[in-house]
Write a protein that holds these residues in place. Sequence first.
Motif, PDB file in Angstrom:
ATOM      1  N   GLU A  98       9.452 -11.095  12.234  1.00  0.00           N
ATOM      2  CA  GLU A  98       8.130 -11.564  12.635  1.00  0.00           C
ATOM      3  C   GLU A  98       7.262 -10.347  12.945  1.00  0.00           C
ATOM      4  N   PRO A  99       5.940 -10.459  12.754  1.00  0.00           N
ATOM      5  CA  PRO A  99       5.047  -9.344  13.084  1.00  0.00           C
ATOM      6  C   PRO A  99       5.196  -8.926  14.541  1.00  0.00           C
ATOM      7  N   ASP A 100       5.108  -7.609  14.792  1.00  0.00           N
ATOM      8  CA  ASP A 100       5.345  -7.082  16.150  1.00  0.00           C
ATOM      9  C   ASP A 100       4.065  -6.729  16.901  1.00  0.00           C
ATOM     10  N   HIS A 101       2.878  -7.051  16.321  1.00  0.00           N
ATOM     11  CA  HIS A 101       1.581  -6.767  16.937  1.00  0.00           C
ATOM     12  C   HIS A 101       1.231  -5.282  16.873  1.00  0.00           C
ATOM     13  N   CYS A 102       2.033  -4.501  16.131  1.00  0.00           N
ATOM     14  CA  CYS A 102       1.757  -3.065  15.993  1.00  0.00           C
ATOM     15  C   CYS A 102       1.725  -2.639  14.527  1.00  0.00           C
ATOM     16  N   GLY A 103       1.635  -3.590  13.621  1.00  0.00           N
ATOM     17  CA  GLY A 103       1.625  -3.261  12.203  1.00  0.00           C
ATOM     18  C   GLY A 103       2.991  -3.267  11.573  1.00  0.00           C
ATOM     19  N   GLY A 104       4.041  -3.499  12.374  1.00  0.00           N
ATOM     20  CA  GLY A 104       5.394  -3.555  11.851  1.00  0.00           C
ATOM     21  C   GLY A 104       6.025  -4.901  12.091  1.00  0.00           C
TER      22      GLY A 104
ATOM     23  N   PRO B 152       0.830  -1.199   0.000  1.00  0.00           N
ATOM     24  CA  PRO B 152       0.000   0.000   0.000  1.00  0.00           C
ATOM     25  C   PRO B 152       0.865   1.250   0.000  1.00  0.00           C
ATOM     26  N   ASP B 153       0.242   2.418  -0.250  1.00  0.00           N
ATOM     27  CA  ASP B 153       1.019   3.653  -0.294  1.00  0.00           C
ATOM     28  C   ASP B 153       0.988   4.404   1.039  1.00  0.00           C
ATOM     29  N   VAL B 154       0.264   3.854   2.033  1.00  0.00           N
ATOM     30  CA  VAL B 154       0.216   4.431   3.378  1.00  0.00           C
ATOM     31  C   VAL B 154       0.310   3.291   4.384  1.00  0.00           C
ATOM     32  N   THR B 155       1.101   3.454   5.438  1.00  0.00           N
ATOM     33  CA  THR B 155       1.211   2.422   6.461  1.00  0.00           C
ATOM     34  C   THR B 155       1.552   3.069   7.793  1.00  0.00           C
ATOM     35  N   SER B 156       1.517   2.287   8.846  1.00  0.00           N
ATOM     36  CA  SER B 156       1.884   2.777  10.178  1.00  0.00           C
ATOM     37  C   SER B 156       2.876   1.804  10.800  1.00  0.00           C
ATOM     38  N   VAL B 157       3.836   2.354  11.545  1.00  0.00           N
ATOM     39  CA  VAL B 157       4.875   1.563  12.187  1.00  0.00           C
ATOM     40  C   VAL B 157       5.105   2.118  13.582  1.00  0.00           C
ATOM     41  N   ALA B 158       5.308   1.248  14.560  1.00  0.00           N
ATOM     42  CA  ALA B 158       5.592   1.694  15.921  1.00  0.00           C
ATOM     43  C   ALA B 158       7.017   2.231  16.014  1.00  0.00           C
ATOM     44  N   GLY B 159       7.202   3.252  16.833  1.00  0.00           N
ATOM     45  CA  GLY B 159       8.537   3.772  17.062  1.00  0.00           C
ATOM     46  C   GLY B 159       9.444   2.698  17.625  1.00  0.00           C
ATOM     47  N   GLY B 160      10.650   2.550  17.088  1.00  0.00           N
ATOM     48  CA  GLY B 160      11.573   1.531  17.534  1.00  0.00           C
ATOM     49  C   GLY B 160      11.372   0.188  16.867  1.00  0.00           C
ATOM     50  N   SER B 161      10.480   0.124  15.881  1.00  0.00           N
ATOM     51  CA  SER B 161      10.187  -1.126  15.193  1.00  0.00           C
ATOM     52  C   SER B 161      10.575  -1.018  13.726  1.00  0.00           C
ATOM     53  N   TYR B 162      10.489  -2.127  13.010  1.00  0.00           N
ATOM     54  CA  TYR B 162      10.787  -2.155  11.584  1.00  0.00           C
ATOM     55  C   TYR B 162       9.501  -2.048  10.771  1.00  0.00           C
ATOM     56  N   GLY B 163       9.579  -1.328   9.659  1.00  0.00           N
ATOM     57  CA  GLY B 163       8.476  -1.258   8.720  1.00  0.00           C
ATOM     58  C   GLY B 163       8.844  -2.001   7.451  1.00  0.00           C
ATOM     59  N   ALA B 164       7.838  -2.376   6.676  1.00  0.00           N
ATOM     60  CA  ALA B 164       8.050  -3.046   5.396  1.00  0.00           C
ATOM     61  C   ALA B 164       7.455  -2.187   4.295  1.00  0.00           C
TER      62      ALA B 164
ATOM     63  N   CYS C  60       2.375   2.616  19.673  1.00  0.00           N
ATOM     64  CA  CYS C  60       2.069   1.225  20.021  1.00  0.00           C
ATOM     65  C   CYS C  60       3.324   0.560  20.579  1.00  0.00           C
ATOM     66  N   GLN C  61       3.162  -0.343  21.545  1.00  0.00           N
ATOM     67  CA  GLN C  61       4.292  -1.040  22.157  1.00  0.00           C
ATOM     68  C   GLN C  61       4.497  -2.388  21.473  1.00  0.00           C
ATOM     69  N   PRO C  62       5.551  -2.525  20.651  1.00  0.00           N
ATOM     70  CA  PRO C  62       5.774  -3.786  19.923  1.00  0.00           C
ATOM     71  C   PRO C  62       6.079  -4.945  20.875  1.00  0.00           C
ATOM     72  N   TRP C  63       5.683  -6.136  20.468  1.00  0.00           N
ATOM     73  CA  TRP C  63       6.095  -7.320  21.211  1.00  0.00           C
ATOM     74  C   TRP C  63       7.608  -7.470  21.093  1.00  0.00           C
ATOM     75  N   PRO C  64       8.303  -7.885  22.141  1.00  0.00           N
ATOM     76  CA  PRO C  64       9.756  -8.043  22.080  1.00  0.00           C
ATOM     77  C   PRO C  64      10.151  -9.273  21.269  1.00  0.00           C
ATOM     78  N   ALA C  65      11.395  -9.260  20.792  1.00  0.00           N
ATOM     79  CA  ALA C  65      11.893 -10.394  20.014  1.00  0.00           C
ATOM     80  C   ALA C  65      11.845 -11.686  20.817  1.00  0.00           C
ATOM     81  N   SER C  66      12.044 -11.598  22.136  1.00  0.00           N
ATOM     82  CA  SER C  66      12.018 -12.796  22.974  1.00  0.00           C
ATOM     83  C   SER C  66      10.662 -13.487  22.945  1.00  0.00           C
ATOM     84  N   MET C  67       9.615 -12.734  22.625  1.00  0.00           N
ATOM     85  CA  MET C  67       8.268 -13.303  22.583  1.00  0.00           C
ATOM     86  C   MET C  67       7.928 -13.866  21.205  1.00  0.00           C
ATOM     87  N   VAL C  68       8.352 -13.169  20.147  1.00  0.00           N
ATOM     88  CA  VAL C  68       7.913 -13.549  18.802  1.00  0.00           C
ATOM     89  C   VAL C  68       8.951 -14.350  18.020  1.00  0.00           C
TER      90      VAL C  68
END
Length: 270
Positions: A194-200, A87-99, A177-185
């Motif tokens: 892996e998806p971070d539960h915040c759209g990123g 898509p041409d619009v997306t949302s990403v949590a601060g401190g997370s990766y976007g695609a 949004c607070q992303p799930w930590p790598a230890s969880m996902v």
Amino acid sequence: MRKAVVVLALALAGACGGKLAPVDGGTAPDGESVEAGIDAGDDATAADASDATAGDGGDDAPVECSFDASEDDPCTPPSDDLLYADPDVTSVAGGSYGAANFVASGPWVSDPGFYMWFAGSSLYLPEVSPVRTYGSPQSLFFLVPESAIGQTFTFSVAGHAGNITKVAQLTVTVTDCQPWPASMVCPGYQCDFEPDHCGGLVSCGSCPSSAPYCFLRECVSTMPVYCPSGQGTNGMGGCIPCDQTRTCTQCPPGNVCLGVQDVCLCVTGG
């Protein structure tokens, strides 16, 4: 006129016929060195790349667009050669990766030398993955600074074939949004996202030089044969379109499916 930027610490590997596409996110295809990171002012770089495609004007005849033409003699991009973010619009949590998923269509995509590269961002991004293969579509990952929460910025990619260059943009909103930590996902995973539960996305790690290739979330020493872009493994050694995989048939509404290194991901869009 070609530009590329920082290497994400990720062994995204790909192969294609003919000459190799840029494999170093810090070096342009013509050997030009590029400083790591993109400052906000560098968003003008993308605009410059687009402007540079116009003819030189004056009394000269318009420059003809051709796959065989020199890139040093740019033409005005044909209207039926398209490049866009999907898509041409997306949302990403601060401190997370976007695609960012970019798609090209039209006659220029038939050029086997067609390729894309990261052209700039209006926000400084600590990490951006390189584009390692020719063709379309292409998916790039980028790390959003945690300090950017509440901001909206543009992420630009350029496409090129012969003497034709176009630039497209993705609009990104940074959320709190607070992303799930790598230890969880990422339990038991050595690499990939892996998806971070915040759209990123959350990075599950990078591979060492002794086993530089990430394949099905494990680091391997031999370059694997990947499924085509937009496809994932079917669990039996074959490849199927991502929209047919269990992961993506269960994507929540408002999500899009991206296929990267045989792994299909649900990514929030719009």
